[in-house]
Design a protein around this motif. Structure first.
Motif, mmCIF file in Angstrom:
data_model
loop_
_atom_site.group_PDB
_atom_site.id
_atom_site.type_symbol
_atom_site.label_atom_id
_atom_site.label_comp_id
_atom_site.label_asym_id
_atom_site.label_seq_id
_atom_site.Cartn_x
_atom_site.Cartn_y
_atom_site.Cartn_z
ATOM 1 N N UNK A 23 0.830 -1.203 0.000
ATOM 2 C CA UNK A 23 0.000 0.000 0.000
ATOM 3 C C UNK A 23 0.873 1.266 0.000
ATOM 4 N N UNK A 24 1.433 1.612 -1.174
ATOM 5 C CA UNK A 24 2.307 2.792 -1.239
ATOM 6 C C UNK A 24 1.575 4.099 -0.964
ATOM 7 N N UNK A 25 0.285 4.167 -1.335
ATOM 8 C CA UNK A 25 -0.499 5.378 -1.115
ATOM 9 C C UNK A 25 -1.517 5.162 0.006
ATOM 10 N N UNK A 26 -1.755 6.213 0.752
ATOM 11 C CA UNK A 26 -2.722 6.121 1.855
ATOM 12 C C UNK A 26 -4.129 5.862 1.318
ATOM 13 N N UNK A 27 -4.866 4.909 1.896
ATOM 14 C CA UNK A 27 -6.234 4.582 1.443
ATOM 15 C C UNK A 27 -7.257 5.593 1.983
ATOM 16 N N UNK A 28 -7.272 6.766 1.391
ATOM 17 C CA UNK A 28 -8.109 7.857 1.897
ATOM 18 C C UNK A 28 -9.596 7.480 1.911
ATOM 19 N N UNK A 29 -10.019 6.702 0.917
ATOM 20 C CA UNK A 29 -11.436 6.319 0.856
ATOM 21 C C UNK A 29 -11.854 5.499 2.076
ATOM 22 N N UNK A 30 -10.942 4.644 2.561
ATOM 23 C CA UNK A 30 -11.236 3.875 3.772
ATOM 24 C C UNK A 30 -11.366 4.826 4.968
ATOM 25 N N UNK A 31 -10.492 5.826 5.019
ATOM 26 C CA UNK A 31 -10.582 6.806 6.096
ATOM 27 C C UNK A 31 -11.907 7.550 6.080
ATOM 28 N N UNK A 32 -12.343 7.957 4.879
ATOM 29 C CA UNK A 32 -13.624 8.676 4.765
ATOM 30 C C UNK A 32 -14.784 7.773 5.170
ATOM 31 N N UNK A 33 -14.735 6.510 4.743
ATOM 32 C CA UNK A 33 -15.808 5.559 5.095
ATOM 33 C C UNK A 33 -15.919 5.376 6.599
ATOM 34 N N UNK A 34 -14.779 5.170 7.259
ATOM 35 C CA UNK A 34 -14.820 4.962 8.718
ATOM 36 C C UNK A 34 -15.195 6.244 9.455
ATOM 37 N N UNK A 35 -14.781 7.394 8.912
ATOM 38 C CA UNK A 35 -15.132 8.670 9.549
ATOM 39 C C UNK A 35 -16.631 8.909 9.508
ATOM 40 N N UNK A 36 -17.240 8.700 8.335
ATOM 41 C CA UNK A 36 -18.691 8.880 8.222
ATOM 42 C C UNK A 36 -19.432 7.843 9.062
ATOM 43 N N UNK A 37 -18.909 6.610 9.058
ATOM 44 C CA UNK A 37 -19.531 5.573 9.877
ATOM 45 C C UNK A 37 -19.515 5.928 11.346
ATOM 46 N N UNK A 38 -18.349 6.401 11.833
ATOM 47 C CA UNK A 38 -18.242 6.799 13.244
ATOM 48 C C UNK A 38 -19.187 7.945 13.564
ATOM 49 N N UNK A 39 -19.260 8.919 12.673
ATOM 50 C CA UNK A 39 -20.119 10.081 12.901
ATOM 51 C C UNK A 39 -21.584 9.661 12.978
ATOM 52 N N UNK A 40 -21.990 8.708 12.133
ATOM 53 C CA UNK A 40 -23.410 8.347 12.043
ATOM 54 C C UNK A 40 -23.863 7.352 13.103
ATOM 55 N N UNK A 41 -22.930 6.698 13.804
ATOM 56 C CA UNK A 41 -23.384 5.897 14.954
ATOM 57 C C UNK A 41 -23.182 6.664 16.260
ATOM 58 N N UNK A 42 -22.042 7.376 16.362
ATOM 59 C CA UNK A 42 -21.729 8.026 17.630
ATOM 60 C C UNK A 42 -22.559 9.281 17.856
ATOM 61 N N UNK A 43 -22.760 10.088 16.799
ATOM 62 C CA UNK A 43 -23.540 11.311 16.948
ATOM 63 C C UNK A 43 -24.942 11.051 17.474
ATOM 64 N N UNK A 44 -25.707 10.183 16.808
ATOM 65 C CA UNK A 44 -27.041 9.873 17.324
ATOM 66 C C UNK A 44 -27.019 9.241 18.722
#
Length: 428
Positions: A23-44
């Protein structure tokens, strides 16, 4: 990771981990997926747990509100602990064309949606307890798989950066949920809980669509044996000293903040002596400060941690800031002390959220059990959300109804957490 790379990767048999070379490049899409996931379970969750649940309890039984909150928290903590371990283990063992995490994310979203609607409808304490405990089960079907995705899909050299992106969503959920929840105080409590249920329903589908998890059908299937059961469904027992130091250090720091957050409505009313309008105003101000300061630090801290190649020092420093923040209301019962708490503790929690997740992954005893073990470590998050109110209730009870004792005790708890984190040997 680009969309084309994600699609290409999805066609391969999943092995369960990624090396730096792969993985030479950072998997930014995975970061965005987990960030939105965290926001949508933790916020509510926090919008309900920290704001709307106490308000609903106060309507049902104002005389015994502190004891009922403690009962709800204690009961839910038992269910959350069991669900974290069992669902985390089952997720690690899941073999499907959609991967190991995806099926659980969908089930968790739908289950949370249904149970929050039930919680909103019930009007007696026993039914509140039952519905809240079942909600915890489905909530942990979201939590463990989302956190495990970082261990599954991110190479070690990128974990600080991806943890920062994850922390960005986590912080918005942590404080934004309370900010949104505060807007429904008064006659709109029921509407607020419904809004939170709908947001949680989006968590799984949004995360799944962005994450595009690989099939797990090519992974080795395990027969049910005693060794398999111990590996996947029991707390770690080998090479796990640092694991437990991270777990209890994290839990203590989080408990210090959640004890204050869970009772902030009562602190503002009974300690600061604000009316309903004042409570609404200061809950919004405090939540906004906590969120903004934490967002700023969550963006900065992860990349700095990668650069200096240290996880422990930033996390321990964050715990020190939290201790200072939660001690501020000791100075005075004036509203500004809670504002100062929001600013200082927010800085600390931003650093903590950004770097702690990378530290957690690096203390795992066995990468094959990532969801189960990270689920256990995440008990420091979900567990502290439940333990914090119990600690706060005990302090208030022992103090004869005074909230003053909360502040020095919570500061000491956070400092002990910092000491435990610095005792970790495996991570710099």
């Amino acid at each position: 990771m680009s969309v084309s790379e994600a699609v290409s990767t999805a066609s391969k048999a999943w092995t369960g981990s990624v090396s730096d070379d792969e993985q030479p490049k950072a998997p930014i899409l995975i970061g965005i997926a987990t960030a939105l996931g965290a926001m949508l379970w933790l916020g509510p969750y926090l919008g309900v747990n920290a704001v709307l649940l106490p308000a609903k309890v106060e309507i049902i039984d104002p005389t015994n509100k502190a004891s009922i909150i403690a009962l709800l928290s204690g009961s839910a903590m038992v269910f959350a602990t069991l669900a974290n371990i069992i669902i985390g283990g089952l997720s690690d063992l899941t073999r499907s064309r959609w991967g190991r995490r995806t099926p659980w994310l969908i089930v968790g979203s739908v289950g949370c949606f249904v149970m929050l609607l039930v919680f909103n409808a019930v009007q007696t304490v026993p039914l509140l307890v039952v519905s809240w405990c079942l909600y915890q089960v489905f909530l942990n079907a979201l939590v463990a798989p989302i956190v495990a995705a970082i261990a599954d899909r991110v190479a070690p050299k990128h974990r600080g950066l991806i943890s920062s992106i994850y922390a960005f969503g986590y912080v918005i959920g942590q404080y934004g949920g309370q900010l949104v929840g505060a807007q429904f105080l008064g006659p709109k409590i029921g509407t607020g809980i419904i809004v939170m249920s709908v947001l949680t329903l989006l968590c799984g589908p949004v995360t799944v669509l962005l994450m595009r998890e690989q099939s797990s059908l090519g992974m080795e299937k395990k027969s049910f044996t005693w060794d398999m059961f111990v590996q996947h469904f029991i707390f770690p027992v080998k090479d796990c000293r640092d694991f437990y130091l991270a777990l209890f250090g994290k839990m203590l720091v989080n408990t210090a903040t959640t004890a204050i957050m869970a009772y902030q409505l009562y602190i503002l009313s009974d300690y600061i002596h604000l009316d309903t309008a004042g409570q609404k105003k200061y809950v919004s101000i405090i939540s906004m400060l906590l969120m903004v300061t934490a967002i700023v630090m969550s963006i900065v801290a992860g990349p700095i941690s990668d650069k200096i190649k240290s996880r422990k020092i930033p996390v321990a420093f964050a715990a020190l800031l939290v201790a200072i923040g939660v001690a501020m209301p000791m100075v005075s019962s004036a509203p500004w002390t809670m504002v100062a708490y929001g600013a200082i503790a927010g800085l600390g929690m931003g650093i903590f959220f950004a770097v702690d997740q990378a530290l957690n992954i690096e203390v795992l005893p066995n990468a094959e059990n990532a969801a189960k073990d990270l689920g256990i470590l995440n008990l420091a998050n979900t567990g502290s959300q439940l333990l914090g109110p119990i600690v706060a209730a005990a302090i208030v009870l022992v103090s004869g109804g005074s909230y003053y004792g909360l502040f020095p005790v919570c500061a000491a708890v956070s400092l002990i957490g910092a000491v435990l984190i610095m005792m970790i040997k495996r991570v710099k």
